[in-house]
Write a protein that holds these residues in place. Sequence first.
Motif, mmCIF file in Angstrom:
data_model
loop_
_atom_site.group_PDB
_atom_site.id
_atom_site.type_symbol
_atom_site.label_atom_id
_atom_site.label_comp_id
_atom_site.label_asym_id
_atom_site.label_seq_id
_atom_site.Cartn_x
_atom_site.Cartn_y
_atom_site.Cartn_z
ATOM 1 N N LYS A 460 -53.180 26.095 -28.019
ATOM 2 C CA LYS A 460 -53.337 27.217 -27.077
ATOM 3 C C LYS A 460 -54.368 26.886 -26.019
ATOM 4 O O LYS A 460 -54.197 27.153 -24.835
ATOM 5 N N SER A 464 -53.697 26.703 -22.102
ATOM 6 C CA SER A 464 -54.249 27.655 -21.141
ATOM 7 C C SER A 464 -55.157 26.955 -20.134
ATOM 8 O O SER A 464 -55.166 27.304 -18.954
ATOM 9 N N ASP A 468 -54.549 27.305 -16.181
ATOM 10 C CA ASP A 468 -55.631 27.817 -15.331
ATOM 11 C C ASP A 468 -55.967 26.855 -14.195
ATOM 12 O O ASP A 468 -56.221 27.278 -13.076
ATOM 13 N N LYS A 543 -45.053 28.648 -17.440
ATOM 14 C CA LYS A 543 -45.671 29.684 -18.264
ATOM 15 C C LYS A 543 -44.665 30.177 -19.324
ATOM 16 O O LYS A 543 -44.986 30.266 -20.499
#
Length: 552
Positions: A460, A464, A468, A543
């Motif tokens: 994760k 992420s 980002d 995503k």
Amino acid sequence: MTNKDLADLIFPNAESIENIEKKYKVRDLKEGSVVTRFAPSPTGFVHIGSLFTSFIARKVARQTDGVFILRIEDTDQKRTVENGIGEIIKDLENYGINYDEGIIFENGVVKEKGNYGPYLQSSRKTIYEAFAKSLIERDLAYPCFCTEEDLQKIKEEQELRKDRLGYYGDYAKSRHLTIDEAVLKIKNGEKYIIRLKSPGDFNKKIEVKDLVRGRIEFPENDLDIVLIKGDGLPTYHFAHAVDDHLMRVTHVIRGDEWISSLPVHIQLFQCLNFKVPKYAHLSPLMKVDENGVRRKLSKRHDPESAVSYYHERGIPKEAVMLYIMTVANSNFEQWYEQNRDAKLEDFKFDFKRVGSSGALFDLDKLNNISKSYISRLTAEEVYEKSLEYAKEFDKEFAQILVDNKDIAIAVFSIERYQKKPRKDYENFKDIRKETWYIFDELFKDFTYEEQKVTDRELLKKIISSYLDSYDENDEEDKWFEKIKNIASMNNFAANMKDYREHPEDYLGNVTDIATVLRVALTSKTVTPNLHQISRILGKEKMKERFDKFLQA
Ligand code: GLU
């Protein structure tokens, strides 16, 4: 009764050969122009060896500003299959083997093109009859009344005496009938065929020059071979002489299974007062089979012997032709290396460079040529060609390509325009196998390939951080710097050298991080350039795919 009476009785309505000759004028071609033909039988199977032969015949005609003819040899009605002609025409068309004269297909109807036809042998019956008649008149042919049993008896007698087999000399019973006896038999309704009255002497030798094999010596033919069969159609031998003469063929290029018939053919040309053409006999294509045995590429055992095999697998026809050229002429490969942008047409084919021992047909090599060929196309060309293939063989993928043209072209562009382009695709069938994951329609049912990082929290975190920091405007270097960053932040070596020196200090290295992203985005551990794949997918789609991955 004379030979003429006998000839008139057999062929009462035949046209004079003088008349026929007038219709097939000597061709008005410049000095050195070569007239060749491809003469397949419509048996419903086009062998890759036939493509090879037809390619050479066409090439030789083209490079001398000559004429190339397609003649269909359908005199063996037992072997002729429905749509056999259509298959041949389609395959020639697929491989760009266009011809100047011959049988063509127009709206599903067989038609003729050219002034030296008919080009379908079964439509030339009256022509063969005229020439057979002229031979009977000149005592060079005769009706033969022998039945199958008679022939069997002759064979048994020859075997008993350990004599040469065949219908010749004293064994040729009907040859020795008087004209009156023959006429009587015909009038009594006995069945017969027409045979050559061979003037040859088996104890004499003839020498023939073959363009591939050089000089070959044979005994003269003394067999009274069949000219016209019981069904009224000619044998291959007779049709070959008559047709190649009338069509003004200068070079007969054909498979070497006919080489042993040369004494018959030369004799026929001489008996008919025709000029003997030049001959080039091509050896069959060979393969080394599973047991390491070198043998002929066989219709029965080797699927790759069918021309359709390549089409069905989406092997580009240009690659097949390049390979055929490589097999045909030993100096082609070097020429092609030095003349990458030249057309195949510019290469000068030479019979002297054709191997006479049977070239090895190597599918792996063809596949390599195909790979390189596809790697040098533009992405747009790959798109067009794979769409054309898919429309015929994979309708679902064709639709996907149509609906996602930009994505497809972007994928085909990856690592393409560089000195050593990526070689992912061996054929157009491979395209789906190699690119399916980029298309949402296909990115459904799969299992993620195994990779090193399995800890969910860590996965994760990596994902992420990637999302980002992701900026679609980043060039590859900058993009990679960010991945290295993610690696460092999570105790993975950003630099391979450090990792190799002290693997124990790290959880892994930067490639493991990239693999996490790669698997999450594509399900695969190996793909082309991930930076470009990310760009093609775009942030939104990435995503979605990351979410899906984390839920899996
Ligand atoms: N019909 C013959 C074959 O298929 C043609 C040979 C030739 O080209 O003369 O073998």
